[in-house]
Design an enzyme around this catalytic site. Structure first.
Site, PDB file in Angstrom:
ATOM      1  CB  SER A 134       1.206  35.727  17.747  1.00  0.00           C
ATOM      2  OG  SER A 134       1.104  37.016  18.328  1.00  0.00           O
ATOM      3  CB  THR A 135      -0.911  31.736  14.054  1.00  0.00           C
ATOM      4  OG1 THR A 135      -1.604  32.621  13.177  1.00  0.00           O
ATOM      5  CG2 THR A 135      -1.804  31.382  15.251  1.00  0.00           C
TER       6      THR A 135
END
Length: 670
Positions: free
Chosen positions: A363-364
């Protein structure tokens, strides 16, 4: 003297013979002088140059390396080297004799003896076994061979392992002999570097019996912080065979040592010293033309912060080694957003992975996906999407950690909605979820290209430009099906390196400028006092690689979403950053992966833990990217978050301890 009847004098016959003889002698002398001048003149001139003005070049120490605060990191330590200068008129017997004498004096590493090329062994055998060598050639061979080289090749081909076994007791001599003949004529060839005091003393006593042998002062590289920054300093060594011709063309000698990896290699031309030159006349008088140390490098690294980050990773990962499916891994890059200066770069047991290994970062990457959605107009600041599982044919169910209900771009970042990102990807492909519509191949291929185009502007999937000899660009998973497009949108398809991830978050932190990461900021002329650097020779200005093609207001909005991740009431990293004296922004990431366990050869479900962030939020000074790959699903959670938070803590603690020095550093860049 009597006169003849016609009044002329008579010249005696013997006098005529004498004149004729003198004429012949002068004619012979003139012809000989002409032959010497015209035919042999070049040879004599070359011999004269070799004997009267022959020059020996002595290596000069390489340049030093300092950290950004002037701390000496890489030094030179005086050592002695054994050299041999080969001459054309030296017989093979004399060279073998010298090698044999040296073999009784110096020690040679066993590894070097094991790496002796077979060709060297064969050449040595032919040199030391002339009678047996003759027997390898028949009369028929001599009649058919076009030249001596062809006969020599036949001899080499007919040498057997049994012949070479005769050399087992002479391998040290073979090695030394091979080093002696490997260089050019009249150029000193390094035989051994780092002579012991006893070896140097013994050789010095016997120099008159070993023509061509000498002991020269040399320098060994000394890495003062090798444990804290072990790989990126690089190494020095012999010129790699594949690059030999390139270096020779640049004026190097075959025996020179060069940088063979990382900073030592990348900045070879800068660090290389200017050799001292000693002519044959000067050798007799003890005079020489002084060389000079190479230029010095000032790195962007803060060695104190580097050591702190090393210690943090060791503590966090070392205390949870049982959480990893295979060998523990973790990587961290701390970077200055406005300049691209790398302040610290570290890895658990290996730093190299920060530029050479790539991972699904989870999710970065969602901040980039939201920006793509806003810029292309498939979502707006007012768009809400209902976060519930997505089920597509031939694609595993896509969902967030829990069903989040209605989310917009802010809450999608704060609470990490996979579903919001997947809807952006579907809308880019012109696909309306829940309808009976089928996927348009051309449209979803185009959506892949659009997303990767924007991702690349942040540094994801492309070279970062870091000043190292090589770096990975990660793995592009292609565009085989629409399901993977959705996984791409939340970081579970393409892979990226930790350095790319650091460049990506730094680009968001500085309002959209992708800066070239760098490990070297200045080049200084050498100074005799190592505690004080010489004058600046070159200063590398921060290099903007590109400005991302996204409306600045959208960047501001996404920055607010990242602030909520670490500060919002439901932020996924709130618990890690709640008590900090600085205000941060960031994004957590967990990529679900399958990895083959080396001990069992089974595929195991695991996670890559990741975190990107920066601080202070209002005026970012530092950004950090952390990846902890290959963790069991049941393993320790939050390791990447912990490493990142403690790294930022260390940065601000050091800043508080030395505000004057930090302020000087920042002012010097403006």
């Amino acid at each position: 003297m009597s006169q003849s009847k016609n009044g002329k004098n008579h010249i005696p016959f013997r006098l005529n013979v004498l004149f004729f003889a003198i004429f012949l002698l002068f004619s012979t002398l003139i012809l000989r002088l002409g032959y010497i001048q015209i035919v042999q003149g070049d040879d004599f001139e070359r011999d004269l140059e070799q004997t009267a003005s022959e020059v020996t070049r002595v290596d000069a120490p390489r340049g030093l390396m300092y950290d950004r605060n002037g701390e000496l990191l890489v030094d030179n330590k005086l050592t002695l080297s054994l050299t041999y200068t080969n001459k054309r008129d030296v017989s093979e017997e004399e060279r073998v004799d010298i090698a044999s004498k040296l073999a009784t004096i110096i020690e040679v590493d066993k590894d070097e003896l094991e790496k002796i090329p077979e060709r060297n062994k064969k050449d040595f055998w032919l040199t030391t076994h002339p009678e047996e060598a003759k027997e390898l050639i028949t009369e028929a061979d001599e009649e058919q061979a076009e030249d001596e080289d062809e006969l020599y090749d036949l001899q080499l081909a007919r040498i057997t392992d049994e012949h070479l076994r005769d050399l087992n007791d002479e391998l040290k001599t073979v090695y030394i002999w091979g080093e002696m003949i490997s260089g050019y004529y009249n150029a000193p060839q390094r035989i051994k570097k780092g002579l012991t005091r006893e070896e140097a003393h013994t050789i010095s006593e016997r120099l008159d019996k070993m023509p061509g042998v000498d002991i020269l002062r040399d320098a060994d590289r000394q890495y003062l912080y090798e444990d804290a920054f072990p790989r990126f300093f690089g190494q020095t060594g012999a010129i790699p065979r594949e690059n030999l011709q390139e270096y020779l063309a640049k004026g190097y000698n075959r025996s020179d040592e060069v940088g063979t990896s990382f900073l030592e290699e990348y900045y070879e031309s800068t660090l290389r010293g200017k050799k001292a030159e000693i002519s044959s006349e000067e050798e007799n008088t003890g005079e020489e033309t002084n060389g000079s140390r190479g230029n010095d490098l000032v790195l962007t690294i803060d060695i104190d912060l580097q050591q702190d980050v090393e210690s943090i990773i060791d503590q966090v990962v070392g205390g949870n080694t049982g959480s990893f499916i295979n060998d523990p891994e973790a990587y961290a890059v701390v970077i200055e957003p406005d300049t691209g200066d790398i302040l610290a770069v570290s890895g658990y047991s290996d730093h190299l992975g920060t530029v050479s290994s790539s991972f699904e970062m989870g999710s970065t990457v969602k901040a980039a996906t939201v920006l793509v959605g806003l810029e292309t107009g498939v979502v707006t600041p007012g768009t809400y999407i209902y976060d519930a599982p997505i089920n597509l044919p031939y694609t595993p169910e896509i969902s967030s950690v829990v069903n989040l209900g209605n989310v917009n771009y802010l809450t999608a970042l704060e609470r990490s909605s996979n579903v919001y990102m997947a809807h952006i990807a579907m809308r880019l492909a012109g696909y309306h979820y829940g309808s009976s519509q089928t996927w348009n191949t051309e449209k979803y291929h185009e959506a892949y290209e659009i997303m990767r185009y924007y991702y690349s502007q942040f540094g994801l999937g492309v070279k970062t430009g870091v000043d190292l000899p090589s770096e990975s660009t990660g793995i592009n998973g292609g565009k085989a099906n629409p399901g993977n497009l959705l996984y791409l949108s939340f970081g579970q398809f393409d892979t990226y390196t930790p350095m790319q991830l650091a460049q990506y978050i730094a680009t968001i932190a500085n309002d959209g400028y992708r800066m070239q990461p760098r490990l070297v900021k200045e080049i200084h002329e050498p100074n005799t006092n190592k505690d004080a650097m010489g004058p600046v020779k070159k200063q590398f200005m921060p290099n903007v690689l590109n400005r991302i093609e996204i409306d600045p207001q959208y960047i501001d909005m996404v920055q607010q979403g990242l602030w909520r991740v670490t500060n919002g009431s439901r932020g996924t990293a709130r618990s890690y950053f709640a008590d900090t004296e600085y205000t941060s922004a960031g994004k957590t990431g967990t990529a679900q992966i399958k990895i083959r366990q080396e001990s069992t050869n089974h595929l195991i479900d695991g996670n890559n833990q990741a975190f990107v962030g920066y601080a202070p939020y209002e005026n970012p000074e530092v950004a950090v990217a952390v990846i902890v790959p290959g963790v069991y699903k049941s393993g320790q959670s939050g390791m990447a978050n912990t490493i990142a938070k403690r790294a930022l803590d260390a940065y601000f603690d050091l800043k508080e301890k030395r505000p004057g020095k930090e302020e000087e550093t920042r002012l010097g860049q403006n």
